[in-house]
Structures are given as C-alpha cells and as structure tokens.
Design an enzyme around this catalytic site. Structure first.
Site, PDB file in Angstrom:
ATOM      1  N   ARG A 159      -5.865  -5.056  -5.689  1.00 15.32           N
ATOM      2  CA  ARG A 159      -6.554  -3.204  -5.990  1.00 15.32           C
ATOM      3  C   ARG A 159      -6.155  -2.591  -7.326  1.00 15.32           C
ATOM      4  NH1 ARG A 159      -4.192   1.825  -2.329  1.00 15.32           N
ATOM      5  NH2 ARG A 159      -2.170   0.786  -1.601  1.00 15.32           N
ATOM      6  N   ASP A 440       5.568   4.097   0.499  1.00 13.10           N
ATOM      7  CA  ASP A 440       5.292   3.583  -1.084  1.00 13.10           C
ATOM      8  C   ASP A 440       4.489   4.651  -1.029  1.00 13.10           C
ATOM      9  OD1 ASP A 440       2.794   3.704   0.562  1.00 13.10           O
ATOM     10  OD2 ASP A 440       1.785   2.411   0.922  1.00 13.10           O
TER      11      ASP A 440
END
Length: 533
Positions: A159, A440
């Site tokens: 990613r 996150d």
C-alpha cells in the site's frame, strides 16, 4: 543526475539507501514521475473543483449519468483473479514494513496476506520509507534467515501513500514528487519482476481514490510500468480502498477502468465516515453523531455501502474485502477480557461474512487463526464470489446519516485519539495502542473530523445540554492531556511532546476551513523531514 535532487541518506541507513537508489533506479523513478506529474496535478485539481461545485450548488453526489452504459452493461468482467489471491480470508493490517520485527512476525503467520502499509499505519519519514522498502526488498529476494520464500509466505499487499502525500526528499525538475509514485516506483523497480516470477504479485492497495478518473490514472501508470519493466499486461493487480463517499457512487466505473489490473475493492468504516465531514461537514444535514455510540457497520449508510461494494465486485468477478478489526487480544487467554474481545471481533466479522465479503483484516496476529476458522464455519470455498446481494442501493441509502447525538465520553475519546496520533507522528510512528485497540490515521481522521464538525455546528451534549464550543474543546484538551500523561506514565520529555501534539490538535479542529487530510496537514504544515521529535 540532471533535474533530480535527492536528500542525503537517513542516518544509519546509508547501505540501504544506496542499494535502493542506484543510478538506474533513480532514472526509472525520474521517468515515471516526469511521465505522470502533470496528471497527478490534474486529479488533485479535479478533486478541488468537484468540492467547489458541490458547495456552490449545495448538490449531493449521485451515480453519474454519463457512465450509465458501463453500469448497465452486464457483460464486462475484470480479468481473472490470480491463483494466490483466490483465498483472501484474513490479512494482517497496518503492517508498517519499517517495523522489522512485526513485519517478519506477519510473514511467519498463517494469514493469507499482509497489508504492507506505507499509508494509514505508517509515518512517512525518509527513514521509515527507505527502511520499509529495503525490508520488502530483502524478503522478496529471500535474504532474511528464517523467513520462508516469498512464494510460500503470505502475499504482500503493498500500500503506497495516497495522492494527498508528497515525498519531501526527492525533487524532479525542482518539484517535490508525489509520495505514491516514489513508493510504487521503487517497489516495482526492485521487486516487481521477482514477485511476478514467483506468482506472488506485484499486488497493491490503492488508498483514498475518489473517482474513476483516478482509477484511470493508476491504470495508465500500471501499463507504463509493465511496458518499461517488460512485464505482461495485467501483471500488476490492485485492490482499491473505497474510502470516500464520492467514490461509492463510482465503484462500477473504478473497476471498469482497472479491469485488467483489478484485485477488487475494499470497504472500511472510519476513513469512509470521515469523508462525509470532509465533503459536507459544514452542512447540518450531514452531522455525524458520536461514533463511539451511534456509528457502526450496521447503520444504513454503512451497510448500504458494504452491500453495494459486494454486489458490484461479485457481479464483475472481483473480490470484495472488509475492514480491519482494531481490537487487541489481552495476554491472559483465560481472562474474561480475552473472551469479550474475541466475542466482539467475532460478532463484527460474522456480520461482514454474512454480507458476502471475501476477506477482511485484523491487526492482532493472534486473531488470524480464529478468524480463519470463522470463515470456514460460515462459508464454503476460498471466497464468496458466488454471493451477489439482490439489493437496490439508492442515493438516499448512501447519504442518510444515522440518528444520535454527542456525548462527553465520545468527545473526550476523539480528543484523546487525535492528540495521541499527532504525538505518534512526531516520534515517527503511524499507529499506536490505546485502551485495547490499535489506532492509526483512519481513526485519527474520524476523531478530529468529528470534533471540528461539532464545534462548527455548536452541537449540544446529551449529558447536560451544554454546547460544544471552541472554548469547551480547549479546556477538554488540557484535561485530556493531563489525564493521558498520568495514564501512560509519561516522562517530562514525553509530556512536552504530548503538549506540542495537543497544541497542533487544537489548531486543526478550529480551522475556519476543514483541512482535507490530517496526514497532509502534518506533512505540509508541520514538516519533520529528518529524524524524530
């Protein structure tokens, strides 16, 4: 090299830097960036123009009339899913590859895949980017003792950063380069052929895609790269994360644009929910209630989004994956808390399985085996491509906000998560642990978005009817800062950094105009190019 300006190697990573950024690799990167720099500008301008049009006309997003022919054509499919992606039951999420020990633990697990994350779970210091890409390079070339060959390990779902991020440490023709092109280019140059030869990739996650035009750009980048590296067309496969409400109306078109390169679509809860504030937060009819009490995947706007994603993917032969379980298992397996966490994750993931997803992510590696067992108990075969929800999802289904108000608990929790994320960022980390969960940038995004929106609309607290104002939030930030310092047993130096994070949080949530992404804001307005705070 002419027209290229690279920062010096991060301290302690001189060997890794020179292994990755060879003259040949830099030349490839420069060609890639030069070829697509203008197109990246255009998609970012298109985002801005689209937002302006929505605001000027007070419009609502809808399925695009000009693309009706794509949605109504029953015949097109995405290219066949590669063998190693047939079973994507459980991936390990938020795995920043610069964290070598966790990355290697994930590779030794029984998970089907690993979300190798340079985006939501990663803080993109130059040190972290070089260390992370080098760690992937080492694993792909089987240079790490005790780690199985890449063909036997969980598949790497790479990613790169999203379009909103830039790489400060490389300039091409005097301009900082797009973060995703830096990450993607180095990963493909060094590992693309090897991953393809081992039938283990190259596979990517594409974050924060907002339109089919952005998917088209990624497809052009893939084709260009395959030609440059002499890879067959369609070698690269990508899963697009539908993290924007605007993208939810263009899922068919996104798959269509990437049909030779598609591995499917992914749905998650917090970035997607935060996108409503991003696009419509100033409108009272898009007031998002307390997420800790009133927002979950069972709510109509989120359930509709997931049903539409599964339906769209499976109609076209693509995989549909769900979000990440953020809960952490306690160490004591005999404790009631361990049972409660397992039961909570199980309930959430059974809901997703019943909706037809082909897989999802967990953060805690200890949850991999029980969640794999859950799939085996509730499904037959490696995926659920045969499950096509017979639902008709409307514009209203996707846009209706859940009922509910705001609580003091929810406000304080959002403040705490926002402050702690910024604190983590200042020390070079993209995620952190807090009260039994991993947090996150996705959870930081929804947290600071809600606080900004609640101030903007002066909402009343359910607790006592008092209004959320800037002054209230400033006082709460001071209280939360002190509580966190005591709860986390912070040293004086750590408390100073936390205080800086609290000041930045207040700055973000009281901006007149909503800062689009907290990571962009921190990366651009509070640049920490080298070292950690």
């Amino acid at each position: 090299m002419e027209n290229v300006d690279l920062s010096d190697p991060p301290a302690g990573l001189e060997s890794e830097f020179h292994t990755l950024l060879t003259p040949e690799a830099v030349h490839f990167l420069t060609e890639l960036i030069t070829a697509f720099n203008d197109e990246v500008d255009k998609i970012l301008w298109h985002r801005t123009a689209r937002k302006v049009q929505l605001d000027l006309n007070n419009n609502y997003p809808d399925f695009l009339l000009e693309n009706t022919h794509i949605r109504d054509d029953p015949h097109w499919k995405v290219a066949d899913v590669p063998r190693r992606l047939h079973n994507r039951h459980v991936d390990i999420g938020d795995t920043a590859p610069c964290q070598t020990e966790r990355f290697h633990q994930a590779l030794l697990s029984s998970a089907q895949g690993i979300q190798v994350d340079f985006d939501d779970g990663n803080c993109p210091t130059f040190f972290n980017q070089i260390k992370g890409i080098f760690n992937i390079y080492q694993v792909v070339y089987n240079n790490v003792p005790g780690i199985p060959p890449i063909s036997k390990a969980p598949v790497l779902m790479l990613r790169p950063r999203a379009w909103n991020m830039v790489e400060h440490n490389m300039l091409v023709k005097g301009r900082e380069v797009p973060g995703p092109l830096f990450d993607f280019g180095l990963l493909m140059y060094h590992t693309g052929k090897k991953l393809h030869q081992s039938e283990s990739g190259p596979f990517f996650y594409l974050s924060k895609v907002e339109s089919y035009l952005e998917a088209r750009l990624w497809n052009q980048i893939f084709v260009w790269t395959e030609e440059k590296l002499n890879l067959p067309l369609g070698s690269i496969k990508a899963t697009v994360l539908i993290e924007s409400v605007l993208a939810s109306f263009e899922m068919e078109e996104i798959l269509y644009e990437l049909r030779d390169h598609s591995a499917g679509l992914n749905c998650g809860i917090w970035d997607y929910s935060a996108s409503f504030v991003n696009k419509f937060g100033h409108r009272s009819d898009f007031l998002l209630p307390d997420r800790s009490k009133y927002v979950n995947m069972e709510k109509r706007f989120l359930k509709s989004y997931m049903d539409l994603l599964v339906q769209t993917c499976h109609r076209r032969g693509a995989l549909a994956t769900g979000g990440m379980a953020a809960l952490l298992l306690p160490q004591d397996k005999q404790s009631d808390e361990y049972e409660n966490v397992t039961a909570a994750v199980t309930r959430l993931k059974v809901f997703e399985i019943n909706a037809g997803v082909d897989g999802f992510m967990v953060y805690d590696i200890g949850l991999v085996a029980p969640m794999q067992k859950l799939f085996q108990e509730h499904t037959n075969g490696p995926n659920q491509l045969h499950v096509i929800p017979s639902v008709k999802i409307t514009q209203q289904d996707l846009l209706v906000m859940p009922a509910g108000g705001v609580t003091l608990f929810g406000l304080k929790y959002n403040v705490a998560v926002g402050i702690l994320f910024i604190d983590a960022w200042l020390r070079g980390d993209g995620h952190f642990f807090f009260r039994g969960k991993v947090e996150d940038s996705a959870t930081a995004e929804i947290s600071r978005s809600q606080v900004w929106q609640w101030i903007r609309h002066q909402v009343k607290l359910e607790d006592d009817g008092s209004r959320v104002t800037r002054n209230m939030v400033q006082c709460l930030v001071q209280d939360v800062e002190l509580e966190l310092g005591d709860e986390l047993h912070l040293s004086d130096l750590q408390r100073k950094r936390l205080h800086t994070a609290a000041e930045v949080f207040v700055e973000v949530v009281q901006k007149r105009d909503f800062p689009e992404f907290i990571t962009t804001y921190l990366n651009s307005e509070h640049v920490f190019v080298s070292g950690h705070f």
